[in-house]
Write an enzyme that holds these catalytic residues in place. Structure first.
Site, PDB file in Angstrom:
ATOM      1  N   ASP A   1      57.680  73.375 126.752  1.00 37.63           N
ATOM      2  CA  ASP A   1      56.991  74.578 127.222  1.00 37.63           C
ATOM      3  C   ASP A   1      55.586  74.724 126.681  1.00 37.63           C
ATOM      4  O   ASP A   1      54.831  75.563 127.151  1.00 37.63           O
ATOM      5  CB  ASP A   1      57.809  75.820 126.848  1.00 37.63           C
ATOM      6  CG  ASP A   1      59.076  75.888 127.658  1.00 37.63           C
ATOM      7  OD1 ASP A   1      58.980  75.709 128.878  1.00 37.63           O
ATOM      8  OD2 ASP A   1      60.146  76.093 127.083  1.00 37.63           O
TER       9      ASP A   1
ATOM     10  N   HIS B   1      62.960  73.007 118.686  1.00 36.60           N
ATOM     11  CA  HIS B   1      63.990  72.743 119.685  1.00 36.60           C
ATOM     12  C   HIS B   1      65.318  72.557 118.982  1.00 36.60           C
ATOM     13  O   HIS B   1      65.361  71.996 117.887  1.00 36.60           O
ATOM     14  CB  HIS B   1      63.655  71.471 120.490  1.00 36.60           C
ATOM     15  CG  HIS B   1      64.399  71.385 121.775  1.00 36.60           C
ATOM     16  ND1 HIS B   1      65.663  70.855 121.855  1.00 36.60           N
ATOM     17  CD2 HIS B   1      64.070  71.802 123.018  1.00 36.60           C
ATOM     18  CE1 HIS B   1      66.072  70.939 123.107  1.00 36.60           C
ATOM     19  NE2 HIS B   1      65.134  71.512 123.837  1.00 36.60           N
TER      20      HIS B   1
HETATM   21  N1  CMC Z   1      58.220  79.190 115.226  1.00 31.51           N
HETATM   22  C1  CMC Z   1      58.397  79.428 113.909  1.00 31.51           C
HETATM   23  N2  CMC Z   1      59.516  79.118 113.219  1.00 31.51           N
HETATM   24  C2  CMC Z   1      60.488  78.538 113.920  1.00 31.51           C
HETATM   25  C3  CMC Z   1      60.383  78.250 115.292  1.00 31.51           C
HETATM   26  C4  CMC Z   1      59.188  78.603 115.937  1.00 31.51           C
HETATM   27  N3  CMC Z   1      59.009  78.347 117.253  1.00 31.51           N
HETATM   28  N4  CMC Z   1      61.522  77.677 115.724  1.00 31.51           N
HETATM   29  C5  CMC Z   1      62.322  77.600 114.644  1.00 31.51           C
HETATM   30  N5  CMC Z   1      61.695  78.120 113.565  1.00 31.51           N
HETATM   31  C6  CMC Z   1      62.203  78.160 112.184  1.00 31.51           C
HETATM   32  C7  CMC Z   1      63.268  79.225 112.027  1.00 31.51           C
HETATM   33  O1  CMC Z   1      62.696  80.464 111.653  1.00 31.51           O
HETATM   34  C8  CMC Z   1      64.134  78.619 110.939  1.00 31.51           C
HETATM   35  O2  CMC Z   1      63.463  78.791 109.722  1.00 31.51           O
HETATM   36  P1  CMC Z   1      64.302  79.057 108.347  1.00 31.51           P
HETATM   37  O3  CMC Z   1      65.071  77.791 108.122  1.00 31.51           O
HETATM   38  O4  CMC Z   1      63.278  79.359 107.334  1.00 31.51           O
HETATM   39  O5  CMC Z   1      65.182  80.242 108.654  1.00 31.51           O
HETATM   40  C9  CMC Z   1      64.098  77.124 111.253  1.00 31.51           C
HETATM   41  O6  CMC Z   1      62.860  76.906 111.939  1.00 31.51           O
HETATM   42  C10 CMC Z   1      65.255  76.667 112.144  1.00 31.51           C
HETATM   43  O7  CMC Z   1      65.186  77.418 113.342  1.00 31.51           O
HETATM   44  P2  CMC Z   1      66.404  77.905 114.222  1.00 31.51           P
HETATM   45  O8  CMC Z   1      66.076  79.254 114.795  1.00 31.51           O
HETATM   46  O9  CMC Z   1      67.666  77.772 113.433  1.00 31.51           O
HETATM   47  O10 CMC Z   1      66.412  76.835 115.345  1.00 31.51           O
HETATM   48  P3  CMC Z   1      67.238  76.920 116.687  1.00 31.51           P
HETATM   49  O11 CMC Z   1      67.710  75.559 116.964  1.00 31.51           O
HETATM   50  O12 CMC Z   1      68.267  78.004 116.619  1.00 31.51           O
HETATM   51  O13 CMC Z   1      66.141  77.409 117.743  1.00 31.51           O
HETATM   52  C11 CMC Z   1      64.576  77.476 119.444  1.00 31.51           C
HETATM   53  C12 CMC Z   1      65.590  76.610 118.704  1.00 31.51           C
HETATM   54  C13 CMC Z   1      63.993  76.654 120.599  1.00 31.51           C
HETATM   55  C14 CMC Z   1      65.247  78.728 120.029  1.00 31.51           C
HETATM   56  C15 CMC Z   1      63.456  77.877 118.465  1.00 31.51           C
HETATM   57  O14 CMC Z   1      62.832  76.736 117.952  1.00 31.51           O
HETATM   58  C16 CMC Z   1      62.436  78.815 119.082  1.00 31.51           C
HETATM   59  O15 CMC Z   1      62.625  80.029 119.081  1.00 31.51           O
HETATM   60  N6  CMC Z   1      61.299  78.261 119.621  1.00 31.51           N
HETATM   61  C17 CMC Z   1      60.329  79.092 120.267  1.00 31.51           C
HETATM   62  C18 CMC Z   1      60.767  79.391 121.681  1.00 31.51           C
HETATM   63  C19 CMC Z   1      60.610  78.179 122.579  1.00 31.51           C
HETATM   64  O16 CMC Z   1      59.588  77.507 122.556  1.00 31.51           O
HETATM   65  N7  CMC Z   1      61.643  77.923 123.379  1.00 31.51           N
HETATM   66  C20 CMC Z   1      61.670  76.815 124.317  1.00 31.51           C
HETATM   67  C21 CMC Z   1      62.694  75.804 123.944  1.00 31.51           C
HETATM   68  S1  CMC Z   1      62.451  74.268 124.854  1.00 31.51           S
HETATM   69  C22 CMC Z   1      62.920  74.690 126.441  1.00 31.51           C
HETATM   70  C23 CMC Z   1      64.364  74.521 126.632  1.00 31.51           C
HETATM   71  O17 CMC Z   1      64.844  73.353 126.593  1.00 31.51           O
HETATM   72  O18 CMC Z   1      65.024  75.563 126.843  1.00 31.51           O
END
Ligand code: CMC
Length: 429
Positions: A364, A306
């Site tokens: 989720d 998240h």
């Molecule tokens: N699975 C694997 N790796 C992950 C995931 C995941 N679900 N989420 C983040 N990472 C890794 C990402 O690859 C990165 O790794 P590195 O530092 O090696 O590059 C690190 O963790 C930081 O991730 P980020 O992409 O910079 O994090 P973000 O804040 O931009 O993304 C997110 C947040 C929710 C989009 C992401 O965690 C994600 O894609 N989760 C899966 C989709 C999901 O479950 N979404 C629902 C969110 S909750 C509902 C809502 O409130 O909308």
């Protein structure tokens, strides 16, 4: 240490002071409103992870401590004691209602639950198997044509009326979009039913056969809606505020929120979780193999991670126990799915890749299991999220609407394209 009153930014030989703004929970923001005027520079923050777009008194989230409060009330207390409608009123009007206020609002919701009969023809414009999310956003936007008197809100009464129309009708539109997508007749709302029972009736009753949900099903749906009711400046809420900042009407603004919610990284994630669990159940991959692919960044662990919560998501805890309560007593294949979800969660939480990145189950991870156990098809999952999030969108739209300092949202950019070029006629290119 006391928070200083200003922050200093030094660019080259020049230093500039900017005021610090301290929120009621101690959050500190650097007010850079004069930055470009004073320095000629702008800030660059793709994804806005460090940017406060507004001040807000609706919802407080502390991602490090796993805190979520609406108007000061912890989500755990609301989930344990409140109904979705009461939570919606708290978010939108700012206080928990007294009995007479809640009754008055419920009466309004009952009066507004039908759609204008002409609006029903809109559903015919969509193809068979049309995406319910597309239908929902289009028909919610169409409400603005049916209520021109509410496009330019002038009084509290007009606002309350617009709120009642949206909160009540979104549930009817959502259920009708499902009925349309499966070719079944619309089931009109029953004013004698509660908000959640009425929705399940419109989804699953048929002419001459009334669907009777169990109390556990109604409670699980209510919890699902409560935990989705608001989450401060997320992608869809920011979209609603962005659209609203141009003084677009409430119907159009919340319709844009529905579109923003649709994507897999936001409201589409719960469906992606079920997809992932189905594949694991089918034996396409073992949990270990799946997590390896995630770590190689070939896949994402859906329902994990998240932008704000870096410890645990309090909504996930509430829904995890709700999912167990609901599914435990049902004769359903979802037993197996919830077992796989638990195994996957345990494996990820014992793996340094996930813990070092502070990746924990989000709302989720378990919400899809609840929806599936309620018989709601996967393409309706984001629609369910949208019904739940509607109070939050409205609350934020109204907060902005009432702000005398409101400016249209208009971010800037750092341009990295070509500099001036001479136009070349087509025959010379
Ligand atoms: N699975 C694997 N790796 C992950 C995931 C995941 N679900 N989420 C983040 N990472 C890794 C990402 O690859 C990165 O790794 P590195 O530092 O090696 O590059 C690190 O963790 C930081 O991730 P980020 O992409 O910079 O994090 P973000 O804040 O931009 O993304 C997110 C947040 C929710 C989009 C992401 O965690 C994600 O894609 N989760 C899966 C989709 C999901 O479950 N979404 C629902 C969110 S909750 C509902 C809502 O409130 O909308």
């Amino acid at each position: 240490m006391n928070t200083p009153e200003t922050a200093t930014i030094t660019i080259g030989d020049e230093s500039y002071e900017f005021p610090l703004l301290v929120g009621s929970e101690g959050e500190v923001g650097i007010d850079i409103g004069q930055l470009r005027k004073l320095t000629g520079c702008i800030t660059l923050d793709p994804g806005y992870g460090n940017t406060g777009s507004c001040t807000s008194a609706v919802t407080f989230v502390d991602g490090e401590k796993g805190i979520l409060r609406h108007r000061g009330y912890p989500i755990e207390d609301l989930a344990a004691n409140s109904s979705f409608i009461e939570t919606a009123m708290l978010l939108i009007f700012g206080e928990l209602p007294i009995s007479s206020e809640r009754e008055e609002f419920r009466t309004r919701l009952r009066e507004q639950e039908l759609l204008h009969e002409d609006l029903l023809h809109h559903f015919d414009g969509f193809p068979p198997n049309g995406q319910p999310m597309a239908i929902l956003s289009a028909v919610v936007n169409s409400l603005s044509s049916y209520h021109p008197d509410l496009l330019d809100i002038q009084s509290d009464e007009e606002f309350r009326m617009a709120v009642a129309k949206i909160i009540s009708k979104v549930r009817t539109i959502a259920a009708f979009s499902y009925r349309k997508s499966v070719g079944r007749p619309f089931m009109y709302p029953n004013p004698n039913l509660s908000y959640c029972s009425n929705f399940l009736h419109m989804m699953f009753s048929n002419p001459y056969t009334t669907y009777m949900p169990t109390p556990e099903a109604i409670r699980a749906l209510s919890l699902f809606l409560i935990v989705h009711a608001d989450h401060e400046q997320n992608c869809s809420c920011s979209t609603v505020r962005m659209v609203g900042s141009s003084q677009a009407n409430l119907f159009a603004s919340v319709s844009s929120g529905i579109c923003a919610l649709w994507g897999r990284l936001h409201g589409g994630a719960n469906a992606a979780v079920i997809d992932m669990l189905d594949h694991l159940q089918a034996g396409d991959l073992s949990i270990k193999q799946y997590l390896e692919l995630v770590k190689q960044k070939k896949m994402r662990l859906m329902g994990f991670g998240h932008r704000v919560y870096k410890n645990f998501d309090p909504r996930a805890r509430i829904l995890k126990s709700a999912a167990h309560n609901l599914i435990q007593n049902m004769d359903t294949q979802d037993d197996e799915l919830i077992r796989i979800a638990q195994e996957l969660e345990d494996a990820a939480l014992n793996d340094d890749y996930f813990t070092s990145r502070k990746l924990y189950p989000n709302v989720d991870f378990y919400s899809g299991l609840i929806l599936r156990a309620l018989g709601i098809p996967v393409n309706m999952f984001p629609v369910m999220f949208a019904i739940g999030r509607m109070p939050g969108w409205i609350a934020h739209w109204y907060e902005e609407f009432c702000d005398p300092q409101l400016k249209i949202h208009r971010p800037r950019q750092v341009y990295i394209g070509k500099t001036t070029r001479q136009y070349i006629p087509i025959e010379l290119r």
